[in-house]
Scaffold this motif. Structure first.
Motif, PDB file in Angstrom:
ATOM      1  N   TRP A  23       0.830  -1.208   0.000  1.00 56.20           N
ATOM      2  CA  TRP A  23       0.000   0.000   0.000  1.00 56.20           C
ATOM      3  C   TRP A  23       0.864   1.257   0.000  1.00 56.20           C
ATOM      4  O   TRP A  23       0.478   2.264  -0.592  1.00 56.20           O
ATOM      5  CB  TRP A  23      -0.984  -0.033   1.166  1.00 56.20           C
ATOM      6  CG  TRP A  23      -1.894  -1.209   1.023  1.00 56.20           C
ATOM      7  CD1 TRP A  23      -2.031  -2.254   1.886  1.00 56.20           C
ATOM      8  CD2 TRP A  23      -2.733  -1.515  -0.099  1.00 56.20           C
ATOM      9  NE1 TRP A  23      -2.910  -3.169   1.369  1.00 56.20           N
ATOM     10  CE2 TRP A  23      -3.361  -2.740   0.160  1.00 56.20           C
ATOM     11  CE3 TRP A  23      -3.018  -0.864  -1.297  1.00 56.20           C
ATOM     12  CZ2 TRP A  23      -4.258  -3.338  -0.733  1.00 56.20           C
ATOM     13  CZ3 TRP A  23      -3.908  -1.460  -2.180  1.00 56.20           C
ATOM     14  CH2 TRP A  23      -4.518  -2.676  -1.892  1.00 56.20           C
ATOM     15  N   ALA A  24       2.025   1.199   0.619  1.00 55.02           N
ATOM     16  CA  ALA A  24       2.934   2.346   0.556  1.00 55.02           C
ATOM     17  C   ALA A  24       3.385   2.566  -0.886  1.00 55.02           C
ATOM     18  O   ALA A  24       3.412   3.710  -1.372  1.00 55.02           O
ATOM     19  CB  ALA A  24       4.134   2.131   1.477  1.00 55.02           C
ATOM     20  N   LEU A  25       3.725   1.482  -1.570  1.00 54.96           N
ATOM     21  CA  LEU A  25       4.166   1.608  -2.968  1.00 54.96           C
ATOM     22  C   LEU A  25       3.039   2.118  -3.861  1.00 54.96           C
ATOM     23  O   LEU A  25       3.244   3.023  -4.672  1.00 54.96           O
ATOM     24  CB  LEU A  25       4.668   0.257  -3.499  1.00 54.96           C
ATOM     25  CG  LEU A  25       5.964  -0.257  -2.897  1.00 54.96           C
ATOM     26  CD1 LEU A  25       6.224  -1.695  -3.332  1.00 54.96           C
ATOM     27  CD2 LEU A  25       7.130   0.645  -3.257  1.00 54.96           C
ATOM     28  N   ARG A  26       1.855   1.554  -3.719  1.00 58.08           N
ATOM     29  CA  ARG A  26       0.738   1.919  -4.600  1.00 58.08           C
ATOM     30  C   ARG A  26       0.144   3.278  -4.245  1.00 58.08           C
ATOM     31  O   ARG A  26      -0.026   4.126  -5.114  1.00 58.08           O
ATOM     32  CB  ARG A  26      -0.361   0.849  -4.537  1.00 58.08           C
ATOM     33  CG  ARG A  26       0.017  -0.466  -5.204  1.00 58.08           C
ATOM     34  CD  ARG A  26      -1.133  -1.461  -5.168  1.00 58.08           C
ATOM     35  NE  ARG A  26      -2.317  -0.973  -5.844  1.00 58.08           N
ATOM     36  CZ  ARG A  26      -2.511  -1.022  -7.164  1.00 58.08           C
ATOM     37  NH1 ARG A  26      -1.592  -1.560  -7.944  1.00 58.08           N
ATOM     38  NH2 ARG A  26      -3.632  -0.565  -7.696  1.00 58.08           N
ATOM     39  N   VAL A  62       5.999  -1.849   6.011  1.00 58.37           N
ATOM     40  CA  VAL A  62       6.901  -0.880   5.397  1.00 58.37           C
ATOM     41  C   VAL A  62       8.005  -0.449   6.357  1.00 58.37           C
ATOM     42  O   VAL A  62       9.139  -0.201   5.944  1.00 58.37           O
ATOM     43  CB  VAL A  62       6.112   0.331   4.834  1.00 58.37           C
ATOM     44  CG1 VAL A  62       5.522   1.186   5.947  1.00 58.37           C
ATOM     45  CG2 VAL A  62       6.991   1.179   3.935  1.00 58.37           C
ATOM     46  N   GLY A  63       7.718  -0.421   7.642  1.00 53.60           N
ATOM     47  CA  GLY A  63       8.707  -0.021   8.631  1.00 53.60           C
ATOM     48  C   GLY A  63       9.824  -1.025   8.828  1.00 53.60           C
ATOM     49  O   GLY A  63      10.854  -0.695   9.408  1.00 53.60           O
ATOM     50  N   SER A  64       9.649  -2.244   8.332  1.00 50.44           N
ATOM     51  CA  SER A  64      10.677  -3.269   8.504  1.00 50.44           C
ATOM     52  C   SER A  64      11.611  -3.375   7.303  1.00 50.44           C
ATOM     53  O   SER A  64      12.567  -4.146   7.333  1.00 50.44           O
ATOM     54  CB  SER A  64      10.031  -4.629   8.767  1.00 50.44           C
ATOM     55  OG  SER A  64       9.415  -5.115   7.587  1.00 50.44           O
ATOM     56  N   VAL A  65      11.347  -2.612   6.247  1.00 54.47           N
ATOM     57  CA  VAL A  65      12.155  -2.706   5.038  1.00 54.47           C
ATOM     58  C   VAL A  65      13.397  -1.838   5.184  1.00 54.47           C
ATOM     59  O   VAL A  65      13.302  -0.633   5.401  1.00 54.47           O
ATOM     60  CB  VAL A  65      11.351  -2.259   3.794  1.00 54.47           C
ATOM     61  CG1 VAL A  65      12.210  -2.332   2.546  1.00 54.47           C
ATOM     62  CG2 VAL A  65      10.101  -3.113   3.642  1.00 54.47           C
ATOM     63  N   SER A  66      14.562  -2.479   5.059  1.00 55.59           N
ATOM     64  CA  SER A  66      15.801  -1.714   5.173  1.00 55.59           C
ATOM     65  C   SER A  66      16.634  -1.785   3.903  1.00 55.59           C
ATOM     66  O   SER A  66      17.618  -1.070   3.772  1.00 55.59           O
ATOM     67  CB  SER A  66      16.632  -2.212   6.364  1.00 55.59           C
ATOM     68  OG  SER A  66      16.960  -3.569   6.186  1.00 55.59           O
TER      69      SER A  66
END
Length: 146
Positions: A23-26, A62-66
């Motif tokens: 959802w962050a990407l879209r 989204v907060g876990s993507v590094s």
């Protein structure tokens, strides 16, 4: 604010860290090539790469993507992605097309690991990528051609 590297560009995303990456990407970044299918990480339509590895973005906070995120919009900039996209076109893999962004992302990750995957490697890499139109024979042929 969460800083992401998406398709080689840094972008700040104002989102709850628990929001799924999909959802962050879209909805925030505006990259709509990655599709929503099931919402539980089982169909593969939402597949993107994080540091070159395929992940299900509908269940990844989204907060876990590094790492660096690659979406279907930029997979053609990679050698494996170019080969997969060319094979997809040459063999006319797409029918309705809804699942194809996830199929292409999974196939590109497989081809990046080795250019001549066995049937068993194809089965393992593509399992969980569902195609409602059942274009599996064309998908397999395109992976072998890539």
């Amino acid at each position: 604010m969460i800083r992401l590297t998406v398709n080689g560009r840094q972008t700040d995303v104002d989102a709850d860290p628990d929001m799924p990456l999909l959802w962050a990407l879209r909805d925030i970044v505006g990259l709509t090539g990655t599709k929503f299918g099931c919402g539980i990480g089982q169909c593969g339509a939402c597949t993107v790469h994080v540091d070159g590895k395929p992940v299900r973005s509908c269940v990844l906070p989204v907060g876990s993507v590094s790492g660096s995120i690659t979406t279907v919009e930029a997979i053609g900039e990679t050698e494996a992605g170019k080969r997969v996209q060319a094979a997809w076109l040459a063999l006319q893999v797409v029918q309705c097309g809804y699942c194809q962004s996830g199929q292409i992302m999974a196939a590109a990750a497989l081809i990046a690991r080795g250019p001549s995957p066995t049937d068993a490697a194809i089965d393992a890499a593509m399992s969980g990528n569902i195609c409602r139109c059942c274009t599996y024979p064309r998908i397999r042929a395109a992976i072998k051609a890539a």
